[in-house]
Write a protein that holds these residues in place. Structure first.
Motif, mmCIF file in Angstrom:
data_model
loop_
_atom_site.group_PDB
_atom_site.id
_atom_site.type_symbol
_atom_site.label_atom_id
_atom_site.label_comp_id
_atom_site.label_asym_id
_atom_site.label_seq_id
_atom_site.Cartn_x
_atom_site.Cartn_y
_atom_site.Cartn_z
ATOM 1 N N GLU A 64 0.839 -1.191 0.000
ATOM 2 C CA GLU A 64 0.000 0.000 0.000
ATOM 3 C C GLU A 64 0.872 1.239 0.000
ATOM 4 O O GLU A 64 1.896 1.289 0.692
ATOM 5 C CB GLU A 64 -0.912 0.015 1.229
ATOM 6 N N SER A 65 0.463 2.238 -0.770
ATOM 7 C CA SER A 65 1.152 3.524 -0.726
ATOM 8 C C SER A 65 0.753 4.225 0.573
ATOM 9 O O SER A 65 -0.180 3.810 1.251
ATOM 10 C CB SER A 65 0.796 4.367 -1.951
ATOM 11 N N GLY A 66 1.486 5.280 0.917
ATOM 12 C CA GLY A 66 1.184 6.006 2.142
ATOM 13 C C GLY A 66 1.971 5.514 3.342
ATOM 14 O O GLY A 66 1.901 6.100 4.414
ATOM 15 N N ALA A 67 2.696 4.429 3.180
ATOM 16 C CA ALA A 67 3.554 3.910 4.248
ATOM 17 C C ALA A 67 4.878 3.505 3.617
ATOM 18 O O ALA A 67 4.909 3.004 2.495
ATOM 19 C CB ALA A 67 2.904 2.708 4.927
ATOM 20 N N SER A 68 5.963 3.733 4.342
ATOM 21 C CA SER A 68 7.264 3.348 3.798
ATOM 22 C C SER A 68 7.410 1.832 3.830
ATOM 23 O O SER A 68 6.738 1.142 4.603
ATOM 24 C CB SER A 68 8.384 4.021 4.580
ATOM 25 N N GLY A 69 8.296 1.325 2.962
ATOM 26 C CA GLY A 69 8.526 -0.114 2.908
ATOM 27 C C GLY A 69 9.733 -0.444 2.067
ATOM 28 O O GLY A 69 10.399 0.444 1.517
ATOM 29 N N ILE A 106 14.672 -2.568 -3.020
ATOM 30 C CA ILE A 106 13.774 -1.468 -3.399
ATOM 31 C C ILE A 106 13.242 -0.851 -2.116
ATOM 32 O O ILE A 106 12.785 -1.566 -1.217
ATOM 33 C CB ILE A 106 12.580 -1.979 -4.237
ATOM 34 N N THR A 107 13.305 0.480 -2.025
ATOM 35 C CA THR A 107 12.735 1.172 -0.866
ATOM 36 C C THR A 107 11.814 2.273 -1.356
ATOM 37 O O THR A 107 12.021 2.853 -2.422
ATOM 38 C CB THR A 107 13.837 1.783 0.031
ATOM 39 N N TRP A 108 10.771 2.522 -0.567
ATOM 40 C CA TRP A 108 9.853 3.612 -0.869
ATOM 41 C C TRP A 108 9.447 4.269 0.434
ATOM 42 O O TRP A 108 9.512 3.659 1.499
ATOM 43 C CB TRP A 108 8.639 3.136 -1.683
ATOM 44 N N THR A 109 9.054 5.541 0.328
ATOM 45 C CA THR A 109 8.640 6.302 1.505
ATOM 46 C C THR A 109 7.126 6.467 1.473
ATOM 47 O O THR A 109 6.462 6.101 0.492
ATOM 48 C CB THR A 109 9.301 7.691 1.528
ATOM 49 N N GLU A 110 6.603 7.060 2.565
ATOM 50 C CA GLU A 110 5.162 7.314 2.625
ATOM 51 C C GLU A 110 4.735 8.312 1.548
ATOM 52 O O GLU A 110 3.551 8.400 1.219
ATOM 53 C CB GLU A 110 4.742 7.797 4.019
ATOM 54 N N ASN A 111 5.685 9.037 0.953
ATOM 55 C CA ASN A 111 5.369 10.014 -0.100
ATOM 56 C C ASN A 111 5.333 9.412 -1.504
ATOM 57 O O ASN A 111 4.959 10.096 -2.453
ATOM 58 C CB ASN A 111 6.380 11.160 -0.080
ATOM 59 N N THR A 112 5.763 8.159 -1.651
ATOM 60 C CA THR A 112 5.761 7.543 -2.976
ATOM 61 C C THR A 112 4.322 7.314 -3.411
ATOM 62 O O THR A 112 3.546 6.670 -2.692
ATOM 63 C CB THR A 112 6.535 6.211 -2.964
ATOM 64 N N PRO A 113 3.945 7.839 -4.574
ATOM 65 C CA PRO A 113 2.555 7.690 -5.008
ATOM 66 C C PRO A 113 2.229 6.252 -5.409
ATOM 67 O O PRO A 113 3.112 5.474 -5.760
ATOM 68 C CB PRO A 113 2.450 8.631 -6.207
ATOM 69 N N SER A 114 0.934 5.948 -5.380
ATOM 70 C CA SER A 114 0.506 4.630 -5.854
ATOM 71 C C SER A 114 0.833 4.538 -7.337
ATOM 72 O O SER A 114 0.913 5.537 -8.040
ATOM 73 C CB SER A 114 -0.980 4.419 -5.593
ATOM 74 N N GLY A 115 1.062 3.315 -7.801
ATOM 75 C CA GLY A 115 1.391 3.110 -9.206
ATOM 76 C C GLY A 115 2.114 1.795 -9.397
ATOM 77 O O GLY A 115 2.301 1.013 -8.459
ATOM 78 N N THR A 116 2.534 1.560 -10.632
ATOM 79 C CA THR A 116 3.256 0.349 -10.996
ATOM 80 C C THR A 116 4.680 0.742 -11.358
ATOM 81 O O THR A 116 4.887 1.608 -12.212
ATOM 82 C CB THR A 116 2.571 -0.361 -12.180
#
Length: 155
Positions: A64-69, A106-116
């Protein structure tokens, strides 16, 4: 080691991509029952074992977007005894807070938008590639409270 055949000779059983000193091997020419004197083979380097492919594991991930992972990818270079197993990673499209490390994390933050997002691994030897697809989805909205239900005690 005895190797027979036409010149040039093909010596097998040596480690790939290895320097061999002059004189480590010798050659003799045999014709009928006559043999020449032994002659040192000059220094040479054995051939490398070329890469024939690469595969990524896992192939897909969802979050899910909105949370880092993060998600660790594992690249397997073929054949397993290839001389140069080096790989590089790239992720696209570019997005805020999204990156992939040189080790495939691969890392993403809570600011990463939803998408592929597609991560591509590429071998240094042969430019073989494989991909992983990360799908970040919008989180499920919190259910609206039912206006007909009385508030719980203590509210």
């Amino acid at each position: 080691m005895v190797t027979e055949g036409e010149s040039p000779l093909n010596i097998t059983g040596l480690n790939p991509n290895t320097d061999v000193a002059a004189g480590e091997y010798q050659v003799v020419r045999a014709e009928d029952d006559n043999e020449s004197d032994r002659v040192d083979i000059p220094a040479f380097k054995t051939l490398p074992i070329d890469v024939t492919g690469v595969s990524l594991s896992p192939k897909t991930s969802n979050a899910e977007s909105g949370a880092s992972g993060n998600r660790q990818l594992n690249a397997t270079v073929s054949p397993s005894n290839a001389t140069n197993k080096s790989v590089s990673y790239a992720i696209s499209p570019d997005a805020d807070g999204l990156s992939v490390s040189g080790s495939g994390n691969i890392t993403w933050t809570e600011n990463t938008p939803s998408g592929t997002y597609t991560t591509t691994v590429t071998t240094d030897d042969g430019d073989y590639t494989d991909t992983h697809v990360l799908t970040l989805t919008e989180p499920e909205p919190e259910p609206e409270p039912d206006p007909e239900e009385p508030p719980e005690e203590g509210e």
